[in-house]
Design an enzyme around this catalytic site. Sequence first.
Site, PDB file in Angstrom:
ATOM      1  N   ASP A  30      61.859  10.233  48.728  1.00 39.83           N
ATOM      2  CA  ASP A  30      61.020  11.241  48.741  1.00 39.83           C
ATOM      3  C   ASP A  30      61.145  12.075  49.983  1.00 39.83           C
ATOM      4  O   ASP A  30      61.409  11.768  51.258  1.00 39.83           O
ATOM      5  CB  ASP A  30      59.567  10.574  49.075  1.00 39.83           C
ATOM      6  N   THR A  94      51.208  15.540  41.887  1.00 38.91           N
ATOM      7  CA  THR A  94      51.671  17.097  41.986  1.00 38.91           C
ATOM      8  C   THR A  94      52.836  17.141  41.136  1.00 38.91           C
ATOM      9  O   THR A  94      53.077  18.438  40.699  1.00 38.91           O
ATOM     10  CB  THR A  94      52.084  17.338  43.471  1.00 38.91           C
ATOM     11  N   HIS A  99      56.027   8.804  37.682  1.00 39.70           N
ATOM     12  CA  HIS A  99      56.982   8.171  38.976  1.00 39.70           C
ATOM     13  C   HIS A  99      56.117   7.168  39.694  1.00 39.70           C
ATOM     14  O   HIS A  99      55.065   7.161  39.947  1.00 39.70           O
ATOM     15  CB  HIS A  99      57.461   9.389  39.913  1.00 39.70           C
TER      16      HIS A  99
HETATM   17  P1  5GP Z   1      52.946  12.827  43.245  1.00 40.52           P
HETATM   18  O1  5GP Z   1      51.957  13.673  44.398  1.00 40.52           O
HETATM   19  O2  5GP Z   1      53.095  13.611  42.150  1.00 40.52           O
HETATM   20  O3  5GP Z   1      52.281  11.361  43.288  1.00 40.52           O
HETATM   21  O4  5GP Z   1      54.219  12.651  43.995  1.00 40.52           O
HETATM   22  C1  5GP Z   1      55.176  13.530  44.068  1.00 40.52           C
HETATM   23  C2  5GP Z   1      55.972  13.392  44.918  1.00 40.52           C
HETATM   24  O5  5GP Z   1      57.364  14.077  44.971  1.00 40.52           O
HETATM   25  C3  5GP Z   1      55.665  13.598  46.671  1.00 40.52           C
HETATM   26  O6  5GP Z   1      55.530  12.613  47.454  1.00 40.52           O
HETATM   27  C4  5GP Z   1      56.749  14.676  47.001  1.00 40.52           C
HETATM   28  O7  5GP Z   1      57.078  14.672  48.542  1.00 40.52           O
HETATM   29  C5  5GP Z   1      58.031  14.402  46.367  1.00 40.52           C
HETATM   30  N1  5GP Z   1      58.686  15.730  45.737  1.00 40.52           N
HETATM   31  C6  5GP Z   1      58.168  16.780  45.488  1.00 40.52           C
HETATM   32  N2  5GP Z   1      59.310  17.555  45.136  1.00 40.52           N
HETATM   33  C7  5GP Z   1      60.493  16.857  45.843  1.00 40.52           C
HETATM   34  C8  5GP Z   1      61.800  17.103  45.708  1.00 40.52           C
HETATM   35  O8  5GP Z   1      62.401  18.072  45.492  1.00 40.52           O
HETATM   36  N3  5GP Z   1      62.564  16.256  46.473  1.00 40.52           N
HETATM   37  C9  5GP Z   1      62.331  14.884  46.382  1.00 40.52           C
HETATM   38  N4  5GP Z   1      63.188  14.007  46.866  1.00 40.52           N
HETATM   39  N5  5GP Z   1      61.139  14.524  46.381  1.00 40.52           N
HETATM   40  C10 5GP Z   1      60.140  15.654  45.910  1.00 40.52           C
END
Ligand code: 5GP
Length: 112
Positions: A30, A94, A99
């Site tokens: 992440d 987000t 995932h």
């Molecule tokens: P969510 O908030 O949808 O559960 O998790 C999305 C995750 O994706 C977040 O923890 C965020 O830091 C990660 N993330 C967003 N954009 C990127 C990216 O471009 N590369 C990586 N490696 N992680 C990302």
Amino acid sequence: MENCVFCKIVSGEIASRKVYENDEIVIFHDIEPLARIHYLCVPKEHFKTIAELNDRRAEVLGRAFVTLGRILPSLGLEGGYRIVINQGEAAGQTVPHLHLHILGGEPLKWEK
Ligand code: 5GP
Ligand code: ZN
């Protein structure tokens, strides 16, 4: 899926620090870790929520868990880890591409 950051990571359009990949899933660090170790496990097919699971997607997720159980202890998580799936904006999702967050590498608090 256009404009999906995880689809772009899957295709290689956006770089990531991958630790594992097969034809169904990819696992990478992440970009904003919430624990000392924070991986994301992403099915290569784009869909947003577990409500959109079908038999084929469920089989992919099932095999992903088999893989995780086999490889995570060799990825710095021998002391234990937490798997989280945020579902929907109110839960903090987000990126609209299903995932699994995999957190560990340090003691994790579990409290309200
Ligand atoms: P969510 O908030 O949808 O559960 O998790 C999305 C995750 O994706 C977040 O923890 C965020 O830091 C990660 N993330 C967003 N954009 C990127 C990216 O471009 N590369 C990586 N490696 N992680 C990302
Ligand atoms: Zn996607």
